[in-house]
Scaffold this motif. Structure first.
Motif, mmCIF file in Angstrom:
data_model
loop_
_atom_site.group_PDB
_atom_site.id
_atom_site.type_symbol
_atom_site.label_atom_id
_atom_site.label_comp_id
_atom_site.label_asym_id
_atom_site.label_seq_id
_atom_site.Cartn_x
_atom_site.Cartn_y
_atom_site.Cartn_z
ATOM 1 N N VAL A 84 -8.152 -4.858 2.661
ATOM 2 C CA VAL A 84 -7.761 -6.415 2.825
ATOM 3 C C VAL A 84 -6.642 -6.669 4.032
ATOM 4 O O VAL A 84 -5.614 -5.902 3.868
ATOM 5 C CB VAL A 84 -7.598 -7.369 1.819
ATOM 6 N N CYS A 85 -6.826 -7.463 5.104
ATOM 7 C CA CYS A 85 -6.121 -7.813 5.751
ATOM 8 C C CYS A 85 -6.315 -9.385 6.425
ATOM 9 O O CYS A 85 -7.334 -9.543 7.163
ATOM 10 C CB CYS A 85 -5.907 -6.876 7.144
ATOM 11 N N GLY A 86 -5.272 -10.162 6.150
ATOM 12 C CA GLY A 86 -5.820 -11.547 6.614
ATOM 13 C C GLY A 86 -7.255 -11.827 5.929
ATOM 14 O O GLY A 86 -7.320 -11.824 4.534
ATOM 15 N N ALA A 87 -8.205 -12.503 6.772
ATOM 16 C CA ALA A 87 -9.356 -12.699 6.202
ATOM 17 C C ALA A 87 -10.374 -11.697 6.586
ATOM 18 O O ALA A 87 -11.624 -11.999 5.980
ATOM 19 C CB ALA A 87 -9.948 -14.080 7.153
ATOM 20 N N GLU A 88 -10.003 -10.589 6.862
ATOM 21 C CA GLU A 88 -10.924 -9.403 7.149
ATOM 22 C C GLU A 88 -10.936 -8.463 5.874
ATOM 23 O O GLU A 88 -9.645 -8.176 5.299
ATOM 24 C CB GLU A 88 -10.565 -8.789 8.486
ATOM 25 N N LEU A 89 -11.790 -7.649 5.702
ATOM 26 C CA LEU A 89 -11.900 -6.419 4.818
ATOM 27 C C LEU A 89 -12.975 -5.440 5.222
ATOM 28 O O LEU A 89 -13.772 -5.873 5.870
ATOM 29 C CB LEU A 89 -12.106 -7.242 3.139
ATOM 30 N N LEU A 121 -8.009 -3.903 -4.725
ATOM 31 C CA LEU A 121 -7.862 -4.936 -3.438
ATOM 32 C C LEU A 121 -6.683 -4.299 -2.758
ATOM 33 O O LEU A 121 -5.559 -4.945 -3.348
ATOM 34 C CB LEU A 121 -8.022 -6.261 -3.917
ATOM 35 N N ILE A 122 -6.640 -3.393 -1.905
ATOM 36 C CA ILE A 122 -5.213 -2.883 -1.157
ATOM 37 C C ILE A 122 -5.069 -3.714 0.178
ATOM 38 O O ILE A 122 -5.727 -3.573 1.084
ATOM 39 C CB ILE A 122 -5.780 -1.605 -0.923
ATOM 40 N N ARG A 123 -3.929 -4.291 -0.106
ATOM 41 C CA ARG A 123 -3.296 -4.963 1.443
ATOM 42 C C ARG A 123 -3.091 -3.849 2.395
ATOM 43 O O ARG A 123 -2.132 -3.030 1.922
ATOM 44 C CB ARG A 123 -2.271 -5.855 1.253
ATOM 45 N N VAL A 124 -3.605 -3.868 3.715
ATOM 46 C CA VAL A 124 -2.969 -3.247 4.631
ATOM 47 C C VAL A 124 -2.272 -3.719 5.746
ATOM 48 O O VAL A 124 -2.518 -4.854 5.948
ATOM 49 C CB VAL A 124 -4.055 -2.102 5.291
ATOM 50 N N ASP A 125 -1.606 -3.113 6.366
ATOM 51 C CA ASP A 125 -0.747 -3.800 7.434
ATOM 52 C C ASP A 125 -1.572 -4.037 8.788
ATOM 53 O O ASP A 125 -1.511 -5.043 9.505
ATOM 54 C CB ASP A 125 0.163 -2.759 8.260
ATOM 55 N N ALA A 126 -2.866 -3.289 8.899
ATOM 56 C CA ALA A 126 -3.729 -3.565 9.772
ATOM 57 C C ALA A 126 -4.979 -2.630 9.394
ATOM 58 O O ALA A 126 -4.989 -1.616 8.883
ATOM 59 C CB ALA A 126 -3.270 -3.360 11.225
ATOM 60 N N ALA A 159 0.911 -1.155 0.073
ATOM 61 C CA ALA A 159 0.090 -0.040 -0.024
ATOM 62 C C ALA A 159 1.016 1.328 0.011
ATOM 63 O O ALA A 159 0.358 2.206 -0.591
ATOM 64 C CB ALA A 159 -0.843 -0.048 1.164
ATOM 65 N N ALA A 160 2.049 1.202 0.639
ATOM 66 C CA ALA A 160 2.934 2.461 0.682
ATOM 67 C C ALA A 160 3.188 2.739 -0.759
ATOM 68 O O ALA A 160 3.728 3.971 -0.820
ATOM 69 C CB ALA A 160 4.016 2.021 1.375
ATOM 70 N N ASP A 161 3.246 1.998 -1.968
ATOM 71 C CA ASP A 161 3.662 2.203 -3.281
ATOM 72 C C ASP A 161 2.593 2.229 -4.005
ATOM 73 O O ASP A 161 2.758 2.078 -5.258
ATOM 74 C CB ASP A 161 4.758 1.350 -3.417
#
Length: 204
Positions: free
Chosen positions: A187-192, A133-138, A109-111
């Motif tokens: 998105v983070c793990g199984a959560e979004l 679909l953006i993966r975030v650290d948390a 996400a940082a990039d």
């Protein structure tokens, strides 16, 4: 991705029960996008030790459910295993450029590219835009963001960690182009969480 050659050596398994699993996943995706800022959870569909163990299962499940032969997928970072698996299970072509994609997976996400890098659709066909679909650290513990708009009674505050402020600024600049724009899932793990183009995002 820059390489169009896809190896089948590292294919990950798809949905165990494609019909019922995809229906359940689609309901979660629809619910979270219609109620921005609401936390959704998708039952794990990834082998924890498999070739896609580094991909959030919520993102992988979403791609398996939403993508098909008519919806190109853009992958931010070179990832042969993800590209081959998505193409094998869904038939979706892998886009070479972000603005060619119906769906884009952002692993870092940082990039993340500027919001207007992606397809925004046209006034007559606003659905021909890119869903991110953006993966975030948390999904908590980051900069607070206030969401308002359709699907939100008054306002709701979220605090995803890892998305640069510049992305939210660029996204806000797209507002005058409505109904064109981009829809996002964090998105983070199984959560979004879903943040559609109709949602106003204000940084606190």
């Amino acid at each position: 991705m820059n390489d169009t050659s896809l190896s089948l050596d590292n294919l990950a398994a798809g949905l165990g029960d494609p019909v019922h699993d995809s229906q359940a996943i689609f309901r979660v995706l629809l619910d979270t996008l219609s109620r921005p800022g609401t936390l959704g959870r998708i039952q794990p569909v990834l082998d924890a030790d498999g070739p896609l163990a580094h991909i959030p299962c919520s993102a992988f499940a979403a791609l398996l459910t939403l993508a098909d032969y008519a919806t190109p997928v853009w992958i931010q970072q070179h990832d042969d295993a993800l590209a081959a698996t998505v193409r094998f299970h869904t038939g979706a072509p892998i886009a070479q450029h972000a603005n060619e994609a119906a769906f884009a997976y952002i692993h870092e996400a940082a990039d993340i590219p500027a919001a207007d890098t992606f397809a925004l659709g046209e006034p007559e066909t606003p659905d021909r835009s890119t869903t991110l679909l953006i993966r975030v650290d948390a999904l908590e513990g980051g900069r607070p963001l206030t969401l308002s708009g359709p699907g939100i009674e008054s306002s709701v505050t979220i605090a995803p960690r890892g998305i640069p402020d510049a992305f939210w600024h660029a996204r806000a600049e797209l507002a005058p182009a409505f109904p064109c724009g981009i829809d996002c899932y964090l998105v983070c793990g199984a959560e979004l969480m879903g943040i559609p183009r109709t949602t106003l995002v204000e940084m606190n």
